[in-house]
Scaffold this motif. Structure first.
Motif, PDB file in Angstrom:
ATOM      1  N   GLY A 127      14.044  -2.250   7.241  1.00  0.00           N
ATOM      2  CA  GLY A 127      14.271  -1.560   5.730  1.00  0.00           C
ATOM      3  C   GLY A 127      12.798  -0.805   6.037  1.00  0.00           C
ATOM      4  O   GLY A 127      12.467  -0.396   4.492  1.00  0.00           O
ATOM      5  N   GLY A 128      11.514  -0.782   6.746  1.00  0.00           N
ATOM      6  CA  GLY A 128      10.594   0.161   6.119  1.00  0.00           C
ATOM      7  C   GLY A 128       9.292  -0.424   5.384  1.00  0.00           C
ATOM      8  O   GLY A 128       8.345  -0.387   5.286  1.00  0.00           O
ATOM      9  N   HIS A 129       9.059  -1.546   6.394  1.00  0.00           N
ATOM     10  CA  HIS A 129       8.372  -2.938   6.553  1.00  0.00           C
ATOM     11  C   HIS A 129       6.838  -1.819   6.639  1.00  0.00           C
ATOM     12  O   HIS A 129       5.962  -1.380   6.426  1.00  0.00           O
ATOM     13  N   GLU A 130       6.768  -1.396   7.961  1.00  0.00           N
ATOM     14  CA  GLU A 130       5.720  -0.712   8.295  1.00  0.00           C
ATOM     15  C   GLU A 130       5.478   0.676   7.847  1.00  0.00           C
ATOM     16  O   GLU A 130       4.120   1.345   7.684  1.00  0.00           O
ATOM     17  N   SER A 131       6.376   1.538   7.705  1.00  0.00           N
ATOM     18  CA  SER A 131       5.919   2.574   6.868  1.00  0.00           C
ATOM     19  C   SER A 131       5.361   2.746   5.454  1.00  0.00           C
ATOM     20  O   SER A 131       4.412   3.386   5.209  1.00  0.00           O
ATOM     21  N   THR A 132       5.587   1.306   5.045  1.00  0.00           N
ATOM     22  CA  THR A 132       5.213   1.051   3.296  1.00  0.00           C
ATOM     23  C   THR A 132       3.729   1.025   3.812  1.00  0.00           C
ATOM     24  O   THR A 132       2.729   1.255   2.483  1.00  0.00           O
ATOM     25  N   LEU A 133       3.468   0.670   5.071  1.00  0.00           N
ATOM     26  CA  LEU A 133       1.983  -0.248   4.350  1.00  0.00           C
ATOM     27  C   LEU A 133       0.872   0.878   5.704  1.00  0.00           C
ATOM     28  O   LEU A 133       0.087   1.114   4.615  1.00  0.00           O
ATOM     29  N   LEU A 134       2.315   1.701   5.902  1.00  0.00           N
ATOM     30  CA  LEU A 134       1.097   3.145   6.802  1.00  0.00           C
ATOM     31  C   LEU A 134       0.677   4.083   5.301  1.00  0.00           C
ATOM     32  O   LEU A 134       0.005   4.424   5.152  1.00  0.00           O
ATOM     33  N   ALA A 135       2.312   3.559   4.027  1.00  0.00           N
ATOM     34  CA  ALA A 135       2.015   4.943   3.363  1.00  0.00           C
ATOM     35  C   ALA A 135       0.568   4.616   2.005  1.00  0.00           C
ATOM     36  O   ALA A 135      -0.292   5.478   1.527  1.00  0.00           O
ATOM     37  N   LEU A 136       0.292   2.496   2.165  1.00  0.00           N
ATOM     38  CA  LEU A 136      -0.142   2.503   1.467  1.00  0.00           C
ATOM     39  C   LEU A 136      -1.694   2.927   1.689  1.00  0.00           C
ATOM     40  O   LEU A 136      -2.329   2.679   0.915  1.00  0.00           O
ATOM     41  N   TYR A 137      -1.782   2.781   3.021  1.00  0.00           N
ATOM     42  CA  TYR A 137      -2.552   3.306   3.939  1.00  0.00           C
ATOM     43  C   TYR A 137      -3.632   4.419   3.728  1.00  0.00           C
ATOM     44  O   TYR A 137      -4.798   4.632   3.953  1.00  0.00           O
ATOM     45  N   ASN A 138      -3.199   5.459   3.283  1.00  0.00           N
ATOM     46  CA  ASN A 138      -2.970   6.734   3.144  1.00  0.00           C
ATOM     47  C   ASN A 138      -4.247   6.842   1.775  1.00  0.00           C
ATOM     48  O   ASN A 138      -4.693   7.748   1.572  1.00  0.00           O
ATOM     49  N   THR A 139      -3.770   5.613   0.599  1.00  0.00           N
ATOM     50  CA  THR A 139      -4.549   5.759  -0.317  1.00  0.00           C
ATOM     51  C   THR A 139      -5.794   5.428   0.141  1.00  0.00           C
ATOM     52  O   THR A 139      -6.836   5.659  -0.412  1.00  0.00           O
ATOM     53  N   PHE A 140      -5.802   4.281   0.554  1.00  0.00           N
ATOM     54  CA  PHE A 140      -6.954   3.668   1.246  1.00  0.00           C
ATOM     55  C   PHE A 140      -7.868   3.945   1.527  1.00  0.00           C
ATOM     56  O   PHE A 140      -9.385   4.380   1.495  1.00  0.00           O
ATOM     57  N   ILE A 141      -7.391   4.983   2.851  1.00  0.00           N
ATOM     58  CA  ILE A 141      -8.420   6.459   3.340  1.00  0.00           C
ATOM     59  C   ILE A 141      -9.037   7.299   2.725  1.00  0.00           C
ATOM     60  O   ILE A 141     -10.284   7.133   2.306  1.00  0.00           O
ATOM     61  N   HIS A 142      -8.431   7.570   1.339  1.00  0.00           N
ATOM     62  CA  HIS A 142      -8.412   8.983   0.319  1.00  0.00           C
ATOM     63  C   HIS A 142      -9.420   8.168  -0.267  1.00  0.00           C
ATOM     64  O   HIS A 142     -11.211   8.864  -1.158  1.00  0.00           O
ATOM     65  N   LEU A 143      -9.606   6.831  -0.434  1.00  0.00           N
ATOM     66  CA  LEU A 143     -10.508   5.989  -1.434  1.00  0.00           C
ATOM     67  C   LEU A 143     -11.758   5.595  -0.314  1.00  0.00           C
ATOM     68  O   LEU A 143     -13.188   5.159  -1.376  1.00  0.00           O
ATOM     69  N   GLY A 144     -11.981   6.197   0.377  1.00  0.00           N
ATOM     70  CA  GLY A 144     -13.139   5.370   1.332  1.00  0.00           C
ATOM     71  C   GLY A 144     -13.949   5.003   2.384  1.00  0.00           C
ATOM     72  O   GLY A 144     -13.963   3.279   2.091  1.00  0.00           O
ATOM     73  N   GLY A 145     -11.893   3.381   1.707  1.00  0.00           N
ATOM     74  CA  GLY A 145     -12.142   2.081   2.346  1.00  0.00           C
ATOM     75  C   GLY A 145     -12.059   1.904   3.465  1.00  0.00           C
ATOM     76  O   GLY A 145     -11.887   2.439   4.466  1.00  0.00           O
ATOM     77  N   ILE A 146     -12.276   0.793   3.844  1.00  0.00           N
ATOM     78  CA  ILE A 146     -12.710   0.228   5.299  1.00  0.00           C
ATOM     79  C   ILE A 146     -11.064  -0.834   5.887  1.00  0.00           C
ATOM     80  O   ILE A 146     -11.100  -1.465   4.952  1.00  0.00           O
ATOM     81  N   ILE A 147     -10.589   0.078   6.163  1.00  0.00           N
ATOM     82  CA  ILE A 147      -9.025  -0.914   6.303  1.00  0.00           C
ATOM     83  C   ILE A 147      -8.658  -2.518   7.257  1.00  0.00           C
ATOM     84  O   ILE A 147      -9.280  -1.917   8.436  1.00  0.00           O
ATOM     85  N   VAL A 148      -8.812  -3.363   6.807  1.00  0.00           N
ATOM     86  CA  VAL A 148      -8.413  -4.655   8.123  1.00  0.00           C
ATOM     87  C   VAL A 148      -7.225  -4.516   7.848  1.00  0.00           C
ATOM     88  O   VAL A 148      -7.033  -5.736   7.395  1.00  0.00           O
ATOM     89  N   PRO A 149      -6.078  -4.046   9.033  1.00  0.00           N
ATOM     90  CA  PRO A 149      -5.287  -4.937   9.225  1.00  0.00           C
ATOM     91  C   PRO A 149      -4.960  -6.603   9.561  1.00  0.00           C
ATOM     92  O   PRO A 149      -6.743  -6.564  10.819  1.00  0.00           O
ATOM     93  N   PRO A 150      -4.222  -7.151  10.142  1.00  0.00           N
ATOM     94  CA  PRO A 150      -4.086  -8.162  10.541  1.00  0.00           C
ATOM     95  C   PRO A 150      -4.049  -8.189  12.056  1.00  0.00           C
ATOM     96  O   PRO A 150      -4.554  -9.030  12.537  1.00  0.00           O
ATOM     97  N   GLY A 151      -3.475  -7.561  12.476  1.00  0.00           N
ATOM     98  CA  GLY A 151      -3.269  -6.926  13.592  1.00  0.00           C
ATOM     99  C   GLY A 151      -2.819  -8.159  14.791  1.00  0.00           C
ATOM    100  O   GLY A 151      -1.672  -9.131  13.449  1.00  0.00           O
TER     101      GLY A 151
END
Length: 205
Positions: A127-151
């Motif tokens: 139902g959109g697990h990954e696309s929701t997180l990728l959408a959220l990470y778009n904002t983090f990129i604009h903030l200049g954040g360091i994205i740390v996924p669990p992998g």
């Protein structure tokens, strides 16, 4: 003496799934010695809509004393973990509204160079697990954040099956947050804290 890391956990939860994951993360971080601010974002839905869903109304009452998130919580934090249920493969409007209030500190550079990560839940398996997180990470990129996924960095993440962030399928509200999801949340939190320590050490060097 080492100064504790500051972790802000900011979330939106209607019926409690996201809140349960957020609480697991907060407890994990506190056990690891971090200072934690657990914050919900403001509700935008009308009261009539909330009252029409018993689970929604019950959760709203149960979490009435949880503080609302503010931009200052992110400025204070060394690391930020955000959670949202999926809404058509995207973040909830409630969390998005909070993100849209951050332009001031963003322009001042106060939200950059922090560790960011995300978690989510859906009612269905695809139902959109990954696309929701990728959408959220778009904002983090604009903030200049360091994205740390669990992998896929731990056996519990192979079991959980989502390298983008902790996610839970509640099967339309019939499947409560279980040990698989809680274990994944603990792995993600530990990883965020580990990288936040490294980021803070680099900044101080």
């Amino acid at each position: 003496m080492t100064t504790p890391l500051n972790l802000a956990i900011v979330y939106y939860s209607a019926t409690g799934t996201i809140a349960a994951i957020a609480q697991e993360m907060a407890e994990t971080a506190e056990k690891a010695g971090a200072e934690v601010r657990l914050r919900k974002v403001a509700e935008l839905a009308p009261q009539a809509a909330i009252d029409s869903n018993p689970a929604w109304a019950a959760h709203a009452a149960l979490t009435a004393d949880v503080p609302f998130a503010a931009a200052e919580d992110l400025v204070w934090a060394d690391a930020v973990i955000m959670g949202s249920p999926t809404r058509f493969g995207n973040v909830s409007s409630q969390l998005k509204q909070f993100l849209d209030t951050l332009s001031g500190p963003w322009r001042e550079g106060l939200l950059s160079d922090k560790v960011y990560s995300g978690f989510t839940s859906t009612g269905t398996a695809h139902g959109g697990h990954e696309s929701t997180l990728l959408a959220l990470y778009n904002t983090f990129i604009h903030l200049g954040g360091i994205i740390v996924p669990p992998g896929y960095t731990h056996p519990d993440k192979w079991t959980d099956g989502n390298p983008y962030g902790t996610s839970h399928c509640d099967r339309g509200g019939t499947h409560a947050v279980d040990e698989v999801t809680r274990a994944a949340a603990r792995v993600q939190t530990d990883r965020v804290l580990r990288f936040a320590r490294g980021t803070r050490a680099i900044a101080a060097a």
